[in-house]
Design a protein around this motif. Structure first.
Motif, PDB file in Angstrom:
ATOM      1  N   CYS A 141     -65.847   4.114 -55.509  1.00 54.76           N
ATOM      2  CA  CYS A 141     -65.387   4.382 -56.876  1.00 54.76           C
ATOM      3  C   CYS A 141     -63.873   4.503 -56.933  1.00 54.76           C
ATOM      4  O   CYS A 141     -63.245   4.051 -57.899  1.00 54.76           O
ATOM      5  CB  CYS A 141     -66.023   5.674 -57.401  1.00 54.76           C
ATOM      6  N   LEU A 142     -63.283   5.097 -55.906  1.00 56.19           N
ATOM      7  CA  LEU A 142     -61.837   5.271 -55.889  1.00 56.19           C
ATOM      8  C   LEU A 142     -61.126   4.196 -55.090  1.00 56.19           C
ATOM      9  O   LEU A 142     -60.034   3.774 -55.446  1.00 56.19           O
ATOM     10  CB  LEU A 142     -61.493   6.657 -55.339  1.00 56.19           C
ATOM     11  N   VAL A 143     -61.730   3.731 -54.008  1.00 56.03           N
ATOM     12  CA  VAL A 143     -61.100   2.703 -53.188  1.00 56.03           C
ATOM     13  C   VAL A 143     -61.105   1.360 -53.911  1.00 56.03           C
ATOM     14  O   VAL A 143     -60.104   0.640 -53.919  1.00 56.03           O
ATOM     15  CB  VAL A 143     -61.796   2.583 -51.821  1.00 56.03           C
ATOM     16  N   CYS A 144     -62.221   1.018 -54.540  1.00 56.65           N
ATOM     17  CA  CYS A 144     -62.350  -0.290 -55.186  1.00 56.65           C
ATOM     18  C   CYS A 144     -61.925  -0.295 -56.650  1.00 56.65           C
ATOM     19  O   CYS A 144     -61.531  -1.338 -57.171  1.00 56.65           O
ATOM     20  CB  CYS A 144     -63.796  -0.787 -55.112  1.00 56.65           C
ATOM     21  N   ALA A 145     -62.061   0.851 -57.300  1.00 56.81           N
ATOM     22  CA  ALA A 145     -61.831   0.861 -58.750  1.00 56.81           C
ATOM     23  C   ALA A 145     -61.254   2.190 -59.201  1.00 56.81           C
ATOM     24  O   ALA A 145     -61.661   2.741 -60.224  1.00 56.81           O
ATOM     25  CB  ALA A 145     -63.143   0.571 -59.475  1.00 56.81           C
ATOM     26  N   GLY A 146     -60.302   2.701 -58.439  1.00 60.44           N
ATOM     27  CA  GLY A 146     -59.770   4.026 -58.715  1.00 60.44           C
ATOM     28  C   GLY A 146     -59.219   4.187 -60.115  1.00 60.44           C
ATOM     29  O   GLY A 146     -59.547   5.147 -60.827  1.00 60.44           O
ATOM     30  N   THR A 336     -56.992  -2.886 -52.711  1.00 58.96           N
ATOM     31  CA  THR A 336     -57.876  -1.903 -52.078  1.00 58.96           C
ATOM     32  C   THR A 336     -59.339  -2.305 -52.207  1.00 58.96           C
ATOM     33  O   THR A 336     -60.148  -2.035 -51.319  1.00 58.96           O
ATOM     34  CB  THR A 336     -57.649  -0.498 -52.663  1.00 58.96           C
ATOM     35  N   ALA A 337     -59.688  -2.987 -53.307  1.00 60.39           N
ATOM     36  CA  ALA A 337     -61.056  -3.504 -53.438  1.00 60.39           C
ATOM     37  C   ALA A 337     -61.321  -4.562 -52.376  1.00 60.39           C
ATOM     38  O   ALA A 337     -62.388  -4.591 -51.743  1.00 60.39           O
ATOM     39  CB  ALA A 337     -61.268  -4.086 -54.835  1.00 60.39           C
ATOM     40  N   ALA A 338     -60.344  -5.450 -52.164  1.00 57.71           N
ATOM     41  CA  ALA A 338     -60.488  -6.477 -51.134  1.00 57.71           C
ATOM     42  C   ALA A 338     -60.522  -5.856 -49.744  1.00 57.71           C
ATOM     43  O   ALA A 338     -61.272  -6.307 -48.867  1.00 57.71           O
ATOM     44  CB  ALA A 338     -59.332  -7.477 -51.243  1.00 57.71           C
ATOM     45  N   ASN A 340     -61.737  -2.946 -48.866  1.00 62.07           N
ATOM     46  CA  ASN A 340     -63.062  -2.396 -48.628  1.00 62.07           C
ATOM     47  C   ASN A 340     -64.082  -3.483 -48.325  1.00 62.07           C
ATOM     48  O   ASN A 340     -64.879  -3.371 -47.382  1.00 62.07           O
ATOM     49  CB  ASN A 340     -63.514  -1.591 -49.848  1.00 62.07           C
ATOM     50  N   ALA A 341     -64.054  -4.555 -49.108  1.00 62.57           N
ATOM     51  CA  ALA A 341     -65.044  -5.625 -48.935  1.00 62.57           C
ATOM     52  C   ALA A 341     -64.875  -6.324 -47.602  1.00 62.57           C
ATOM     53  O   ALA A 341     -65.863  -6.565 -46.873  1.00 62.57           O
ATOM     54  CB  ALA A 341     -64.913  -6.627 -50.081  1.00 62.57           C
ATOM     55  N   ALA A 342     -63.648  -6.655 -47.251  1.00 65.98           N
ATOM     56  CA  ALA A 342     -63.404  -7.340 -45.980  1.00 65.98           C
ATOM     57  C   ALA A 342     -63.773  -6.450 -44.811  1.00 65.98           C
ATOM     58  O   ALA A 342     -64.328  -6.916 -43.802  1.00 65.98           O
ATOM     59  CB  ALA A 342     -61.931  -7.754 -45.890  1.00 65.98           C
ATOM     60  N   ASP A 343     -63.490  -5.165 -44.927  1.00 68.29           N
ATOM     61  CA  ASP A 343     -63.843  -4.240 -43.853  1.00 68.29           C
ATOM     62  C   ASP A 343     -65.353  -4.156 -43.666  1.00 68.29           C
ATOM     63  O   ASP A 343     -65.845  -4.133 -42.533  1.00 68.29           O
ATOM     64  CB  ASP A 343     -63.278  -2.858 -44.164  1.00 68.29           C
ATOM     65  N   GLU A 344     -66.091  -4.124 -44.764  1.00 63.13           N
ATOM     66  CA  GLU A 344     -67.546  -4.040 -44.646  1.00 63.13           C
ATOM     67  C   GLU A 344     -68.102  -5.249 -43.901  1.00 63.13           C
ATOM     68  O   GLU A 344     -68.984  -5.117 -43.036  1.00 63.13           O
ATOM     69  CB  GLU A 344     -68.188  -3.924 -46.028  1.00 63.13           C
ATOM     70  N   ILE A 345     -67.592  -6.434 -44.206  1.00 60.94           N
ATOM     71  CA  ILE A 345     -68.051  -7.646 -43.517  1.00 60.94           C
ATOM     72  C   ILE A 345     -67.640  -7.618 -42.046  1.00 60.94           C
ATOM     73  O   ILE A 345     -68.429  -7.956 -41.150  1.00 60.94           O
ATOM     74  CB  ILE A 345     -67.473  -8.901 -44.206  1.00 60.94           C
ATOM     75  N   ALA A 346     -66.417  -7.190 -41.766  1.00 67.33           N
ATOM     76  CA  ALA A 346     -65.935  -7.159 -40.383  1.00 67.33           C
ATOM     77  C   ALA A 346     -66.694  -6.134 -39.557  1.00 67.33           C
ATOM     78  O   ALA A 346     -67.022  -6.379 -38.385  1.00 67.33           O
ATOM     79  CB  ALA A 346     -64.437  -6.863 -40.362  1.00 67.33           C
ATOM     80  N   VAL A 347     -66.987  -4.988 -40.130  1.00 72.05           N
ATOM     81  CA  VAL A 347     -67.754  -3.959 -39.411  1.00 72.05           C
ATOM     82  C   VAL A 347     -69.148  -4.480 -39.079  1.00 72.05           C
ATOM     83  O   VAL A 347     -69.649  -4.298 -37.965  1.00 72.05           O
ATOM     84  CB  VAL A 347     -67.831  -2.663 -40.238  1.00 72.05           C
ATOM     85  N   ARG A 348     -69.767  -5.148 -40.047  1.00 72.92           N
ATOM     86  CA  ARG A 348     -71.106  -5.704 -39.791  1.00 72.92           C
ATOM     87  C   ARG A 348     -71.055  -6.745 -38.685  1.00 72.92           C
ATOM     88  O   ARG A 348     -71.939  -6.785 -37.808  1.00 72.92           O
ATOM     89  CB  ARG A 348     -71.652  -6.311 -41.090  1.00 72.92           C
ATOM     90  N   ALA A 349     -70.018  -7.568 -38.670  1.00 72.97           N
ATOM     91  CA  ALA A 349     -69.881  -8.582 -37.618  1.00 72.97           C
ATOM     92  C   ALA A 349     -69.701  -7.923 -36.254  1.00 72.97           C
ATOM     93  O   ALA A 349     -70.254  -8.392 -35.248  1.00 72.97           O
ATOM     94  CB  ALA A 349     -68.696  -9.495 -37.919  1.00 72.97           C
ATOM     95  N   PHE A 350     -68.948  -6.846 -36.196  1.00 74.45           N
ATOM     96  CA  PHE A 350     -68.782  -6.126 -34.929  1.00 74.45           C
ATOM     97  C   PHE A 350     -70.113  -5.530 -34.469  1.00 74.45           C
ATOM     98  O   PHE A 350     -70.484  -5.640 -33.287  1.00 74.45           O
ATOM     99  CB  PHE A 350     -67.732  -5.019 -35.081  1.00 74.45           C
ATOM    100  N   LEU A 351     -70.839  -4.910 -35.385  1.00 71.87           N
ATOM    101  CA  LEU A 351     -72.132  -4.325 -35.022  1.00 71.87           C
ATOM    102  C   LEU A 351     -73.109  -5.394 -34.546  1.00 71.87           C
ATOM    103  O   LEU A 351     -73.968  -5.125 -33.681  1.00 71.87           O
ATOM    104  CB  LEU A 351     -72.719  -3.567 -36.218  1.00 71.87           C
ATOM    105  N   ILE A 389     -63.404  -9.756 -57.200  1.00 71.85           N
ATOM    106  CA  ILE A 389     -62.480  -9.604 -56.069  1.00 71.85           C
ATOM    107  C   ILE A 389     -63.264  -9.273 -54.803  1.00 71.85           C
ATOM    108  O   ILE A 389     -62.991  -9.815 -53.723  1.00 71.85           O
ATOM    109  CB  ILE A 389     -61.448  -8.498 -56.383  1.00 71.85           C
ATOM    110  N   ASP A 390     -64.234  -8.394 -54.949  1.00 69.18           N
ATOM    111  CA  ASP A 390     -65.097  -8.022 -53.823  1.00 69.18           C
ATOM    112  C   ASP A 390     -65.773  -9.262 -53.231  1.00 69.18           C
ATOM    113  O   ASP A 390     -65.798  -9.448 -52.003  1.00 69.18           O
ATOM    114  CB  ASP A 390     -66.145  -7.019 -54.312  1.00 69.18           C
ATOM    115  N   GLY A 391     -66.298 -10.119 -54.095  1.00 73.37           N
ATOM    116  CA  GLY A 391     -66.983 -11.317 -53.623  1.00 73.37           C
ATOM    117  C   GLY A 391     -66.056 -12.295 -52.915  1.00 73.37           C
ATOM    118  O   GLY A 391     -66.413 -12.876 -51.877  1.00 73.37           O
TER     119      GLY A 391
END
Length: 406
Positions: A141-146, A336-338, A340-351, A389-391
């Protein structure tokens, strides 16, 4: 709007009637801790609605345990299981993203917003738009759309109370009426499981090692974000929106014991800090009872037994995610929205063992650079812009990861 940012409102005493409470994300860590407190203080709460993604049976058990009026799963495929589990209880059931938003907008005194990820954005804005009190645990809510979220809260005179332990700590020691006397706000970080490793050692760490947080029990993504310190970068962005301070007044300090959660430095030299055991029930209880206090089973600190509390500055070379997050914060909400989104994809790839640990931050930075160059970081004016932006960021992150694999 009463918020941690404004520091306004003296509040009232304990209400004669039970507090009407909705929990978004009831089966996650924050939601489960909230319901544990509700179960221990049944006379204080009437649960209006509980939501979950697809854990239908777990949601039904929780709803029955606390006597909820309504239960919702975001995944329509889980609805038959939820309906069957609630048969004969009198608890109504629903499913789908729209049903989650409707549950969030039901009349309630407080909504605990604990849905993980961008899926929590629209329901939390729906709750804030009603003018209710929000116990905010959804970072997006704050990181993507504060700016959008805080504007919606202001327009509806909603009260925003921070649930995250660090922001809640600051809220507790931020003197009302003295915000203009603040020199610096400091959020603490444990340093994660790799605090003492060299860059070369970090290059070869496994997902299993990264998931072993030394102090907190958390979900997979936040555990990895803590290991990279991206999570602390997100928290700086959250603090920027919650508290009326400039970027240069927001600081991070590594504190391995996770006992001091947040500090506020005033211009007279006073440094006020909030201390507590690493138990999320403490900040949750602070929000549930605010502006009063309520009992929790959290372990009490024994400072004599702890003996030593240590602090150190974060290493920017080994933990570049902090710098990347700060730069995104200064660039604006689109960045900041980007982030968060890029981090989520990168974290999943690492896992999934698709990239190495150090590639998480590198991937996020590459996506931000590409989106800036392509003109894809125009400031969003609505939630739909944020989701666009997230997409874009997710697609670029996947392309960057695929290129590394190739």
């Amino acid at each position: 709007m009463e918020t941690a940012a404004s520091g306004q409102g003296a509040g009232a005493g304990v209400a004669a009637e039970p507090q009407r409470l909705t929990v978004l994300g009831a089966t996650g860590s924050i939601g489960s801790s909230t319901l544990d407190l509700v179960a221990r203080n049944r006379e204080r709460f009437q649960v209006v609605a509980l939501t979950a993604n697809d854990r239908a049976e777990e949601l039904a058990r929780a709803a029955i345990e606390v006597g909820a009026e309504h239960a919702v799963v975001a995944d329509p495929a889980a609805y038959p299981r939820l309906k069957d589990a609630l048969a004969g209880t009198g608890i109504t059931a629903a499913a789908g993203p729209q049903a989650v938003r409707e549950a969030a907008a039901r009349p309630a005194d407080m909504v605990i917003a604990a849905i993980v990820g961008a899926a929590g954005l629209e329901p939390t804005i729906a709750a804030a738009s009603r003018g209710t009190t929000i116990g905010l645990a959804n970072k997006e809510c704050l990181v993507c759309a504060g700016d959008l979220f805080m504007a919606a809260a202001r327009a509806a005179s909603a009260t925003i109370l921070p649930v995250d332990s660090e922001h809640n700590a600051v809220f507790q020691v931020l003197e009302r009426g003295n915000i203009d006397q603040v020199e610096k706000l400091t959020l603490t970080a444990s340093g994660g499981p790799f605090r003492t490793l060299s860059l070369e050692e970090m290059r070869h760490v496994s997902p299993e090692a990264a998931l072993r947080h030394p102090n907190w029990s958390m979900g997979a993504r936040i555990s990895i974000d803590s290991a990279t310190m991206m999570n602390k970068g997100f928290e700086i962005i959250e603090a920027f929106h919650l508290f009326p301070l400039g970027p240069d007044q927001l600081d991070v300090l590594v504190h391995p014991q996770s006992v001091v959660h947040g500090m506020v430095q005033y211009r007279d030299g006073s440094l006020l800090a909030q201390l507590g055991a690493p138990d999320m029930r403490t900040p949750i209880a602070h929000c549930l009872a605010w502006p009063r206090r309520m009992a929790t089973p959290a372990q009490r600190l024994d400072l004599a037994a702890l003996a030593t509390l240590s602090f150190e500055a974060p290493d920017p070379a080994r933990f570049p995610a902090l710098r990347i997050a700060r730069e995104a914060m200064i660039a604006g909400t689109a960045a900041t929205a980007a982030l968060n989104a890029a981090d989520e994809i990168a974290v999943r790839a690492f896992l999934d063992r698709g990239i190495g640990f150090l590639a998480i931050a590198a991937t996020v930075e590459r996506v931000l650079e590409r989106m800036a160059a392509a003109g894809d970081l125009a400031e969003p004016s609505c939630v739909e812009d944020v989701l666009r932006i997230d997409g874009v960021a997710r697609a670029m992150a996947q392309e960057a990861i695929a290129a590394q694999a190739g």
